[in-house]
Design an enzyme around this catalytic site. Structure first.
Site, PDB file in Angstrom:
ATOM      1  N   HIS A 103       0.876  -1.170   0.000  1.00 12.10           N
ATOM      2  CA  HIS A 103       0.000   0.000   0.000  1.00 12.10           C
ATOM      3  C   HIS A 103       0.921   1.230   0.000  1.00 12.10           C
ATOM      4  O   HIS A 103       1.986   1.193   0.622  1.00 12.10           O
ATOM      5  CB  HIS A 103      -0.829   0.125   1.284  1.00 12.10           C
ATOM      6  CG  HIS A 103      -1.854  -0.926   1.527  1.00 12.10           C
ATOM      7  ND1 HIS A 103      -1.565  -2.094   2.157  1.00 12.10           N
ATOM      8  CD2 HIS A 103      -3.181  -0.960   1.264  1.00 12.10           C
ATOM      9  CE1 HIS A 103      -2.683  -2.817   2.271  1.00 12.10           C
ATOM     10  NE2 HIS A 103      -3.671  -2.155   1.727  1.00 12.10           N
ATOM     11  N   ASP A 106       2.259   2.001   3.430  1.00 11.50           N
ATOM     12  CA  ASP A 106       3.253   1.089   4.019  1.00 11.50           C
ATOM     13  C   ASP A 106       4.646   1.526   3.613  1.00 11.50           C
ATOM     14  O   ASP A 106       5.611   1.355   4.337  1.00 11.50           O
ATOM     15  CB  ASP A 106       3.117  -0.351   3.487  1.00 11.50           C
ATOM     16  CG  ASP A 106       1.723  -0.859   3.464  1.00 11.50           C
ATOM     17  OD1 ASP A 106       0.971  -0.536   4.395  1.00 11.50           O
ATOM     18  OD2 ASP A 106       1.375  -1.593   2.506  1.00 11.50           O
TER      19      ASP A 106
HETATM   20  C1  XLS Z   1      -8.399  -6.460   4.024  1.00 10.67           C
HETATM   21  C2  XLS Z   1      -7.823  -6.640   2.702  1.00 10.67           C
HETATM   22  C3  XLS Z   1      -6.605  -5.769   2.395  1.00 10.67           C
HETATM   23  C4  XLS Z   1      -6.341  -5.748   0.912  1.00 10.67           C
HETATM   24  C5  XLS Z   1      -5.439  -4.660   0.464  1.00 10.67           C
HETATM   25  O1  XLS Z   1      -9.185  -7.248   4.511  1.00 10.67           O
HETATM   26  O2  XLS Z   1      -7.539  -7.994   2.566  1.00 10.67           O
HETATM   27  O3  XLS Z   1      -5.501  -6.212   3.117  1.00 10.67           O
HETATM   28  O4  XLS Z   1      -5.834  -6.961   0.472  1.00 10.67           O
HETATM   29  O5  XLS Z   1      -5.893  -3.407   0.763  1.00 10.67           O
END
Ligand code: XLS
Ligand code: NI
Ligand code: NI
Length: 443
Positions: A103, A106
């Site tokens: 992300h 991150d």
């Molecule tokens: C949350 C999601 C998130 C996505 C990415 O439940 O799995 O981690 O994969 O934003």
């Protein structure tokens, strides 16, 4: 600085003897050929940046427990982000997998404005590009976090305030371009808060129109900048919101069709989100494959006794084999892969626990792939389905499907032929036994 000095060498295929410490793959052998392709190219494993490197092991009842020296809130934000990035790339390389996912938040500190965030992201992405060329690690997908900051409490694209929508546009534009710069194979949109907490204050149709507009803008921008990765929507029925609009694959499919977005978006299916939606992972994969929207997978699973997203490492071959079978049967991933959107348990605080979690999960996928290959060669499932639907290739089936045929004409034909079709066994138990025989290797 070396963060994982307990693991001096990259983890390798070790077969039945993983050696002291158990840090070797027992099944995952990147170069092994499975159904005509290298295992690594089938599975396209990715490690996620967020749970593994940005999360200290906190939960809603307690603070972080993990030994993560690179997470240091007292340090200058860029220095801390660089240390985190060093730890992440050291881990990717030592685990020996081809991809990672991130992300925007991150990777880079968000600063105090969109402008500052963008310049931090530029710096960290340039640095990531350098690390990628040094280590050979590639990017499976990038994404923007539009659910953590308080401004997104009522959603991003579906927010009642257009200023929040516009802010989200800026964030996605930057994250999409960062993904393109890093050669990402896909770009993911998980609508974490694109849903509602209560209908008392919500206009569902208005929010759906906003979401569709947002997706249209993103797809257009993708074309404008010539990004050739795949755009993926990650369905999830709820959590953190009470109800999320991208509920499951079928809901997303209907939404894309309704707003004329089919072909622009595919799905990133998370194993645990399938469970939360009341489906099996097998169901979600089969739906997406059959309807031409299959894209990628987040391999983390839930706990059948818990109603929330526990994000555990996959460890059940029984559960994954049939989904792998559907993927293999459809020709496998194109741009997608298996991302480990996985979290260690809070008591697994050692840095090496990160290796154990991933190694076990990757071996589970590798073993499931071998079972899927065996199921494919066995052919029982495909053959049974062919036989079961054979009538649709015959005269009556063709006549029914002819757009010029009417209900009255079919009724007439059925009556004239005095049809009295007899039910036939679905052979469920026999098929379940066959699948088990293949899993156990007793065929
Ligand atoms: C949350 C999601 C998130 C996505 C990415 O439940 O799995 O981690 O994969 O934003
Ligand atoms: Ni996910
Ligand atoms: Ni999730």
């Amino acid at each position: 600085m070396e963060f994982f000095s307990d693991v001096p060498e990259p983890v390798a295929f070790a077969g039945t003897d993983p050696g002291p410490g158990g840090l070797g793959y027992q099944v995952y052998d990147p170069n092994r050929t499975v159904a005509g392709k290298r295992m690594e190219d089938h599975l396209r494993i990715a490690v996620c940046y967020w749970h593994s490197f940005a999360w200290p092991g906190s939960d809603i009842f307690g603070e972080g427990t993990f030994d993560r020296p690179w997470i240091n809130s007292d340090a200058d934000p860029i220095t801390a982000a660089e240390a985190k990035q060093d730890a992440a790339f050291e881990f990717f390389q030592k685990l020996g997998v081809p991809y990672f996912c991130f992300h925007d938040v991150d990777m880079a500190p968000t600063g105090n404005s969109l402008r500052e965030f963008k310049s931090n992201l530029d710096h960290m992405v340039d640095r990531a590009a350098q690390k990628m060329s040094e280590t050979g690690t590639k990017l499976l997908w990038g994404t923007a976090n539009m659910f953590s900051h308080p401004r997104y409490a009522a959603g991003a694209a579906t927010n009642p305030d257009p200023e929040v929508f516009a802010h989200a546009c800026a964030q996605v534009k930057n994250a999409l371009e960062a993904t393109q710069q890093l050669g990402g194979a896909n770009y993911v949109l998980w609508g974490g808060r694109e849903g509602y907490e209560t209908l008392l204050n919500t206009r569902m149709k208005q929010e759906a129109d906003q979401l569709a507009r947002f997706l249209e803008l993103v797809a257009n921008h993708k074309r404008n900048i010539g990004f050739n990765g795949t755009l993926l929507i990650e369905p999830k029925p709820q959590e953190p919101t009470k109800h999320q609009y991208d509920y499951d694959c079928a809901t997303v499919h209907g939404f894309l069709e309704r707003y004329d977005l089919l072909g622009d978006y595919f799905v990133n299916i998370e194993v645990n989100h399938a469970t939360l939606a009341g489906h099996s992972f097998h169901h979600e994969v089969a739906y997406a494959v059959d309807n031409g929207i299959f894209g990628s997978v987040d391999a983390n699973r839930g706990d059948p006794q818990n109603g929330w997203d526990t994000d555990q490492f996959p460890n059940s071959v029984d559960e994954l084999s049939l989904a792998l079978f559907e993927i293999l049967r459809s020709g496998g991933f194109t741009t997608g892969g298996f991302n480990f959107d996985t979290k260690l348990r809070r008591q697994s605080m050692d840095r090496t626990d990160l290796f154990h979690g991933h190694i076990g999960g990757i071996d589970t996928l590798a073993q499931s792939l071998l079972v899927a290959e065996a199921l494919l060669y066995d052919g029982t499932l495909e053959h049974t389905r062919d036989e079961r639907y054979a009538g649709w290739q015959g005269d009556l089936g063709t006549q029914i499907m002819d757009p010029n045929t009417t209900l009255a004409a079919i009724a007439e034909a059925a009556t004239a032929a005095d049809l009295d079709p007899k039910p036939r066994s679905g052979r469920q138990e026999a098929l379940e036994n066959r699948v088990n025989q293949v899993i156990w290797g007793t065929t």
